[in-house]
Design a protein around this motif. Sequence first.
Motif, PDB file in Angstrom:
ATOM      1  N   TRP A 339       0.802  -1.217   0.000  1.00 23.80           N
ATOM      2  CA  TRP A 339       0.000   0.000   0.000  1.00 23.80           C
ATOM      3  C   TRP A 339       0.839   1.273   0.000  1.00 23.80           C
ATOM      4  O   TRP A 339       0.274   2.371  -0.075  1.00 23.80           O
ATOM      5  N   HIS A 340       2.155   1.176   0.091  1.00 25.29           N
ATOM      6  CA  HIS A 340       2.973   2.392   0.160  1.00 25.29           C
ATOM      7  C   HIS A 340       2.822   3.238  -1.104  1.00 25.29           C
ATOM      8  O   HIS A 340       2.660   4.462  -1.025  1.00 25.29           O
ATOM      9  N   ARG A 341       2.872   2.602  -2.269  1.00 24.72           N
ATOM     10  CA  ARG A 341       2.754   3.350  -3.523  1.00 24.72           C
ATOM     11  C   ARG A 341       1.346   3.926  -3.691  1.00 24.72           C
ATOM     12  O   ARG A 341       1.199   5.118  -4.047  1.00 24.72           O
ATOM     13  N   PRO A 342       0.259   3.174  -3.441  1.00 22.26           N
ATOM     14  CA  PRO A 342      -1.073   3.774  -3.529  1.00 22.26           C
ATOM     15  C   PRO A 342      -1.272   4.952  -2.580  1.00 22.26           C
ATOM     16  O   PRO A 342      -1.897   5.954  -2.958  1.00 22.26           O
ATOM     17  N   ILE A 343      -0.749   4.856  -1.356  1.00 20.77           N
ATOM     18  CA  ILE A 343      -0.933   5.957  -0.411  1.00 20.77           C
ATOM     19  C   ILE A 343      -0.178   7.197  -0.878  1.00 20.77           C
ATOM     20  O   ILE A 343      -0.687   8.330  -0.792  1.00 20.77           O
ATOM     21  N   ARG A 344       1.038   7.023  -1.411  1.00 22.79           N
ATOM     22  CA  ARG A 344       1.770   8.165  -1.962  1.00 22.79           C
ATOM     23  C   ARG A 344       0.994   8.786  -3.130  1.00 22.79           C
ATOM     24  O   ARG A 344       0.923  10.007  -3.266  1.00 22.79           O
ATOM     25  N   PHE A 345       0.429   7.935  -3.980  1.00 17.19           N
ATOM     26  CA  PHE A 345      -0.365   8.427  -5.108  1.00 17.19           C
ATOM     27  C   PHE A 345      -1.535   9.268  -4.613  1.00 17.19           C
ATOM     28  O   PHE A 345      -1.806  10.362  -5.138  1.00 17.19           O
ATOM     29  N   LEU A 346      -2.245   8.785  -3.602  1.00 13.86           N
ATOM     30  CA  LEU A 346      -3.407   9.511  -3.090  1.00 13.86           C
ATOM     31  C   LEU A 346      -2.993  10.813  -2.419  1.00 13.86           C
ATOM     32  O   LEU A 346      -3.718  11.815  -2.507  1.00 13.86           O
ATOM     33  N   CYS A 347      -1.848  10.817  -1.748  1.00  6.05           N
ATOM     34  CA  CYS A 347      -1.336  12.068  -1.181  1.00  6.05           C
ATOM     35  C   CYS A 347      -1.048  13.082  -2.290  1.00  6.05           C
ATOM     36  O   CYS A 347      -1.396  14.265  -2.172  1.00  6.05           O
ATOM     37  N   ASP A 348      -0.412  12.629  -3.373  1.00  9.00           N
ATOM     38  CA  ASP A 348      -0.105  13.527  -4.492  1.00  9.00           C
ATOM     39  C   ASP A 348      -1.388  14.059  -5.126  1.00  9.00           C
ATOM     40  O   ASP A 348      -1.483  15.246  -5.474  1.00  9.00           O
ATOM     41  N   VAL A 349      -2.375  13.175  -5.293  1.00  7.65           N
ATOM     42  CA  VAL A 349      -3.646  13.602  -5.882  1.00  7.65           C
ATOM     43  C   VAL A 349      -4.296  14.662  -4.997  1.00  7.65           C
ATOM     44  O   VAL A 349      -4.790  15.689  -5.494  1.00  7.65           O
ATOM     45  N   TYR A 350      -4.281  14.425  -3.693  1.00 10.63           N
ATOM     46  CA  TYR A 350      -4.907  15.377  -2.778  1.00 10.63           C
ATOM     47  C   TYR A 350      -4.226  16.741  -2.878  1.00 10.63           C
ATOM     48  O   TYR A 350      -4.895  17.780  -2.930  1.00 10.63           O
ATOM     49  N   CYS A 351      -2.899  16.760  -2.916  1.00  8.04           N
ATOM     50  CA  CYS A 351      -2.170  18.027  -3.018  1.00  8.04           C
ATOM     51  C   CYS A 351      -2.474  18.732  -4.341  1.00  8.04           C
ATOM     52  O   CYS A 351      -2.630  19.959  -4.379  1.00  8.04           O
ATOM     53  N   ASN A 352      -2.560  17.972  -5.426  1.00  6.43           N
ATOM     54  CA  ASN A 352      -2.895  18.565  -6.721  1.00  6.43           C
ATOM     55  C   ASN A 352      -4.314  19.126  -6.724  1.00  6.43           C
ATOM     56  O   ASN A 352      -4.569  20.200  -7.291  1.00  6.43           O
ATOM     57  N   LEU A 353      -5.239  18.405  -6.109  1.00 12.84           N
ATOM     58  CA  LEU A 353      -6.606  18.908  -5.999  1.00 12.84           C
ATOM     59  C   LEU A 353      -6.656  20.170  -5.153  1.00 12.84           C
ATOM     60  O   LEU A 353      -7.432  21.092  -5.433  1.00 12.84           O
ATOM     61  N   GLU A 354      -5.830  20.204  -4.126  1.00 15.07           N
ATOM     62  CA  GLU A 354      -5.786  21.381  -3.273  1.00 15.07           C
ATOM     63  C   GLU A 354      -5.268  22.596  -4.045  1.00 15.07           C
ATOM     64  O   GLU A 354      -5.778  23.710  -3.885  1.00 15.07           O
ATOM     65  N   ARG A 355      -4.257  22.375  -4.893  1.00 20.94           N
ATOM     66  CA  ARG A 355      -3.753  23.476  -5.715  1.00 20.94           C
ATOM     67  C   ARG A 355      -4.820  23.955  -6.701  1.00 20.94           C
ATOM     68  O   ARG A 355      -4.987  25.158  -6.922  1.00 20.94           O
ATOM     69  N   ALA A 356      -5.546  23.003  -7.305  1.00 21.97           N
ATOM     70  CA  ALA A 356      -6.631  23.384  -8.209  1.00 21.97           C
ATOM     71  C   ALA A 356      -7.713  24.148  -7.453  1.00 21.97           C
ATOM     72  O   ALA A 356      -8.294  25.123  -7.961  1.00 21.97           O
ATOM     73  N   MET A 357      -7.971  23.722  -6.216  1.00 24.15           N
ATOM     74  CA  MET A 357      -8.959  24.404  -5.386  1.00 24.15           C
ATOM     75  C   MET A 357      -8.511  25.826  -5.055  1.00 24.15           C
ATOM     76  O   MET A 357      -9.316  26.766  -5.030  1.00 24.15           O
ATOM     77  N   SER A 358      -7.212  25.986  -4.832  1.00 20.06           N
ATOM     78  CA  SER A 358      -6.676  27.313  -4.541  1.00 20.06           C
ATOM     79  C   SER A 358      -6.894  28.261  -5.723  1.00 20.06           C
ATOM     80  O   SER A 358      -7.228  29.436  -5.533  1.00 20.06           O
ATOM     81  N   ASP A 359      -6.718  27.753  -6.942  1.00 20.64           N
ATOM     82  CA  ASP A 359      -6.944  28.579  -8.130  1.00 20.64           C
ATOM     83  C   ASP A 359      -8.407  29.004  -8.232  1.00 20.64           C
ATOM     84  O   ASP A 359      -8.713  30.148  -8.607  1.00 20.64           O
ATOM     85  N   ILE A 360      -9.323  28.097  -7.902  1.00 22.87           N
ATOM     86  CA  ILE A 360     -10.750  28.431  -7.960  1.00 22.87           C
ATOM     87  C   ILE A 360     -11.090  29.463  -6.889  1.00 22.87           C
ATOM     88  O   ILE A 360     -11.860  30.402  -7.134  1.00 22.87           O
ATOM     89  N   LEU A 361     -10.524  29.319  -5.699  1.00 24.87           N
ATOM     90  CA  LEU A 361     -10.769  30.306  -4.642  1.00 24.87           C
ATOM     91  C   LEU A 361     -10.233  31.680  -5.043  1.00 24.87           C
ATOM     92  O   LEU A 361     -10.861  32.708  -4.749  1.00 24.87           O
ATOM     93  N   ASP A 362      -9.080  31.723  -5.700  1.00 22.20           N
ATOM     94  CA  ASP A 362      -8.541  33.000  -6.191  1.00 22.20           C
ATOM     95  C   ASP A 362      -9.512  33.626  -7.185  1.00 22.20           C
ATOM     96  O   ASP A 362      -9.747  34.846  -7.167  1.00 22.20           O
ATOM     97  N   LEU A 363     -10.074  32.799  -8.068  1.00 19.18           N
ATOM     98  CA  LEU A 363     -11.035  33.291  -9.049  1.00 19.18           C
ATOM     99  C   LEU A 363     -12.262  33.886  -8.358  1.00 19.18           C
ATOM    100  O   LEU A 363     -12.728  34.972  -8.722  1.00 19.18           O
ATOM    101  N   LEU A 364     -12.771  33.195  -7.337  1.00 17.53           N
ATOM    102  CA  LEU A 364     -13.958  33.683  -6.628  1.00 17.53           C
ATOM    103  C   LEU A 364     -13.649  34.952  -5.851  1.00 17.53           C
ATOM    104  O   LEU A 364     -14.479  35.867  -5.777  1.00 17.53           O
TER     105      LEU A 364
END
Length: 516
Positions: A339-364
């Motif tokens: 599970w080490h590789r899947p958990i790292r993948f999910l951490c990376d996805v979460y961080c990328n989603l957070e960055r995308a969320m930050s861009d949307i908040l800037d837009l709003l």
Amino acid sequence: MDDGGLYLHDVVRPGGKRCARTIVSRTLVGDPGSTYRYLGLRLFSHPWVDVDDDGDAIPTKRTTGGGGGGSTLRDLGYPPDTVSSLLSMGIANSYLVVRTNNALDEHVAHRVVPRGLVGSAEFNLTLVNKMEPDASGARREKDYGMGKVSVGWHRDSGLKDYSSIAVYQTLKGTTSNPTTKKSKTEITTKYGDGISSSSSWGVALRAMDGGSGGPLLNIPPLLVPLPSGSVYYMLDDFNHNHEHAVISPSIKGDEVTTIRYSSTHRVAREGRGTWQYIREKARSIMSKSDIPSSSSRKERETFISYVRGQQNLMTEIEFEWLRQWFVQGQRHASLHPYWHRPIRFLCDVYCNLERAMSDILDLLSRSAGSTERPPGVVTEDLFDVLIESFVERSALRSSWSERYRDPIYAEIPKEERPFPCPCLDREGRCDGERGQLSEDLNYLVSQLRQWRSEFVLFVKEKSCNQQGGDHHGKIMLGAKKLIGHGKLSKSVGSLTKKELKNRASNWERLKANLRK
């Protein structure tokens, strides 16, 4: 498997309140990427076949000897002896699939009307328990006086409807008074008469009222002593209509206790609980993360749908996967190299989603503070999706914070306590890192409500300018009065459409009650 240290006592949260440490230690083995969730805890499985770089099973022909396989599991970090035991579990599962299907054909299929509606026996995981008869904290069975209980009355949950279950048990150690033929035959009792436990481990069974009510009083329970090497089956709808429990042997004098290992082979529900499911869902969301430049109605609806999916994915990854992993401690993590590789993948996805969320908040934020027409993709619905999602995650984080503070964690070894998740727990991270959102979701909600108010007021003003005349002046005068009294955030546009609808519904109910 025991020598490899795979068995762990789980810290579960029955009822969603106080945490408790299980008396039984257990581990999960199954199809690569499978999990099993019970009492608020997700168990992560060890794979029983070789896997590829994506974590999927590599199809191989299983042999009874168990040789020639497991190289990928060893590469992941599983010790050789552990790999051998995991592959053996997969071979045993294949045998039990065949044997259970044969039992269904012989005992069930011809009784099912219409024919063919027999539950599945294609087992995809097994929950392996290690039970000790003198385990501290074990309680006595109260309903029938059967003795000490290792696993109380229950039905197995999280399974495909009407699927069968096969259980193999083996005992380690001997007793000075092994189970006799007589004790094997004395397995029934009338309800309420009590059952005397024997020196053997046993499975207790009782019929339930339609699968949802209490025990059927006119059907006596059974206590079946089981010698080492026993296999028993709960076929088709048996698990739906019955409960079972595991009864410890009675220990007298200087008898040597036996440890019971049981492997419960099940057909877990397909879909949400697998690594493959969350992986493909993440890849799908991440493939369409750009903010559209067009302001057509279709583009707006598509973007809002994407943001809603993005937020649902963030909530699912955080609370159903990452927190479930990190709450189980570093020892658990070290034992699950798959599970080490899947958990790292999910951490990376979460961080990328957070960055995308930050861009949307800037837009709003820019849209709310602008004196020019905001981008057409910005609507009240976009604010609503974020406010509702942040409110939900804030409540879930409060529940998890309470869980982390449970006093039980001070009583268990340090390596079994929750440890920090790099993308959720911000200690040691640089403030202001690009895309890093505030952990205080309540603060972000208040910001979003303020921006929503400003946005709604701006839209109303533009609409009034187009209409002209006294209508515009009256609306703007009323808004300015609200601003002067500090009521804008509560009165103009800060509530989501769903919140306004609920408020209106509550007011209608109140008026109806007043008329009674």
